[in-house]
Scaffold this motif. Structure first.
Motif, PDB file in Angstrom:
ATOM      1  N   PHE A 147      -1.361   6.379  -9.753  1.00 23.94           N
ATOM      2  CA  PHE A 147      -2.170   5.871  -9.433  1.00 23.94           C
ATOM      3  C   PHE A 147      -3.815   6.148 -10.162  1.00 23.94           C
ATOM      4  CE2 PHE A 147       0.147   5.273  -5.093  1.00 23.94           C
ATOM      5  CZ  PHE A 147       1.123   4.726  -5.961  1.00 23.94           C
TER       6      PHE A 147
ATOM      7  N   TYR B  21       0.801  -0.974   0.041  1.00 21.43           N
ATOM      8  CA  TYR B  21      -0.021   0.032   0.292  1.00 21.43           C
ATOM      9  C   TYR B  21       0.701   1.251  -0.298  1.00 21.43           C
ATOM     10  CZ  TYR B  21      -3.293  -2.986   1.567  1.00 21.43           C
ATOM     11  OH  TYR B  21      -4.423  -4.559   1.705  1.00 21.43           O
TER      12      TYR B  21
ATOM     13  N   CYS C 186      -5.515   4.542  -1.135  1.00 17.12           N
ATOM     14  CA  CYS C 186      -4.434   5.512  -0.747  1.00 17.12           C
ATOM     15  C   CYS C 186      -5.120   6.663  -0.790  1.00 17.12           C
ATOM     16  CB  CYS C 186      -4.024   4.975  -2.327  1.00 17.12           C
ATOM     17  SG  CYS C 186      -2.933   6.865  -2.601  1.00 17.12           S
ATOM     18  N   LEU C 187      -4.284   7.367   0.099  1.00 10.22           N
ATOM     19  CA  LEU C 187      -5.338   8.932   0.074  1.00 10.22           C
ATOM     20  C   LEU C 187      -5.105  10.273  -1.286  1.00 10.22           C
ATOM     21  CD1 LEU C 187      -4.850   9.011   3.772  1.00 10.22           C
ATOM     22  CD2 LEU C 187      -6.687   8.895   3.126  1.00 10.22           C
TER      23      LEU C 187
HETATM   24  S1  SF4 Z   1      -0.171   9.307  -1.932  1.00  9.54           S
HETATM   25 FE1  SF4 Z   1      -0.532   9.440   0.395  1.00  9.54          FE
HETATM   26  S2  SF4 Z   1      -1.462   7.622   0.769  1.00  9.54           S
HETATM   27 FE2  SF4 Z   1      -0.458   7.014  -1.289  1.00  9.54          FE
HETATM   28  S3  SF4 Z   1       0.865   6.323  -1.214  1.00  9.54           S
HETATM   29 FE3  SF4 Z   1       1.913   8.505  -1.449  1.00  9.54          FE
HETATM   30  S4  SF4 Z   1       1.663   9.428   0.629  1.00  9.54           S
HETATM   31 FE4  SF4 Z   1       0.671   7.106   1.226  1.00  9.54          FE
END
Ligand code: SF4
Ligand code: SF4
Length: 348
Positions: free
Chosen positions: A83, A33, A63-64
């Protein structure tokens, strides 16, 4: 999107620095993750021409989209962009219905439930209107759930002398991005672009998430502005106030315009778990994150919190209910309208 995923993930040196900041990794200790774990899988897939598993694509949801890892990464790898594009290329599916549809259904349910409790405030207009025509972009949370922020913002803008020619009811497109549905995002963006005439000086947002999303539309970039930047632009001095604390949303990199007396709960930023709608999509993980990574009961107990993101307000209200604490949450506009400059500058 003009972006090469392979080139980006190739830049990862596997140093592991992202481990110390990624909220999801801190809560789960699962490398899969974390951006690094995902980049290793992606590198392998590209090098050996392998197909990505549907589980890998589905887990992108965990993922935030906060990009804390990017800000900390020596190679500045943009996790959020990667992503989103991966979801798009691999036709990600949240479930039977796309998440954007579910999100709008949730908001609609809220609207029906809360329909009668909001009273429209009288709109105050300054006597001398400035020449500038602006659009107020209210966003879906205001439209369906929290119209008091919209009323407060319109009052503030009116009192500052702006000619608010339209309150936009369109969605900024964030739920589509969360789905990786770039086609719908583009379609939605075109609708927003078409609704903005050339005489519009600014499109004002009172929600940081809407602002962040609209900033991605190149045609609008010059016109998008947040309410606190408008106050700064107009040299509005904010009345001092020590009775509030500020929740800085993770998506916001710069400082929100506030009186210096107001304490920021965490300067790096905190998450209300609504940034990628994690609170709606993965409730158990969201609860764990609230408990272990973000706010502790004593951080927010008996406080009045201000936040400049309406999704954050939504998430914080959930947390407060769960913790059963005596805490109040106001949006930035609600706070400004009710407690700060009202008596001192604009409203004289
Ligand atoms: S965007 Fe935020 S939640 Fe996603 S992998 Fe990077 S730090 Fe982690
Ligand atoms: S901080 Fe950047 S370079 Fe280091 S492991 Fe994480 S993604 Fe890779």
């Amino acid at each position: 999107m003009d972006f090469d995923i392979y080139e980006e993930v190739y830049k990862c040196s596997k140093c592991g620095l992202c481990q110390s900041v990624c909220p999801i990794y801190l809560a789960t200790k699962n490398e899969m993750y974390l951006s690094r774990g995902r980049y290793i899988v992606l590198n392998n897939a590209y090098n050996y021409n392998k197909k990505l598993s549907s589980k890998f694509i589905k887990n992108l949801d965990l993922c935030l989209n906060c990009n804390l890892c990017k800000n900390f990464c020596p190679s500045n790898i943009d996790a959020k962009e990667i992503f989103t594009l991966l979801k798009f290329q691999n036709k990600y599916k949240y479930g039977f219905l796309s998440f954007s549809i579910i999100f709008f259904l949730i908001l609609l349910t809220y609207k029906i439930r809360r329909k009668n409790i909001f009273v429209k405030r009288e709109r105050i207009q300054a006597k001398n209107l400035k020449k500038e025509n602006i659009i107020y972009f209210q966003g879906c949370i205001n439209k369906y759930v929290n119209p008091s922020d919209k009323n407060a913002t319109l009052n503030i803008l009116g009192k500052l002398g702006y000619r608010v020619v339209k309150t936009s009811s369109l969605c900024c497109g964030l739920p589509y991005l969360s789905d990786g549905d770039l086609k719908s995002f583009q379609h939605n963006s075109n609708k927003i672009i078409d609704s903005v005439s050339s005489d519009i000086k600014y499109i004002v947002c009172s929600c940081d998430s809407c602002y962040e999303t609209l900033e991605k539309i190149p045609e609008l970039k010059e016109k998008i502005i947040r309410l606190d930047d408008i106050l700064k632009l107009n040299n509005i001095e904010l009345a001092s106030n020590t009775s509030y604390v500020y929740h800085k949303p993770l998506i916001r990199n710069d400082e929100c315009y506030l009186p210096s007396e107001i304490k920021i709960l965490n300067k790096k930023g905190n998450c209300s778990l609504m940034e990628n709608f994690l609170l709606l999509k993965h409730r158990k993980l969201a609860d764990k994150l609230f408990k272990d990574v973000f706010y502790k009961q004593q951080d927010i107990e008996n406080k009045t919190i201000i936040t400049s993101c309406l999704l954050s307000k939504f998430g914080l209200e959930y947390l407060i209910k769960k913790m059963k604490t005596n805490t109040k949450v106001y949006s930035y506009s609600e706070y400004i309208y009710c407690d700060s400059i009202r008596k001192d500058n604009i409203y004289n």
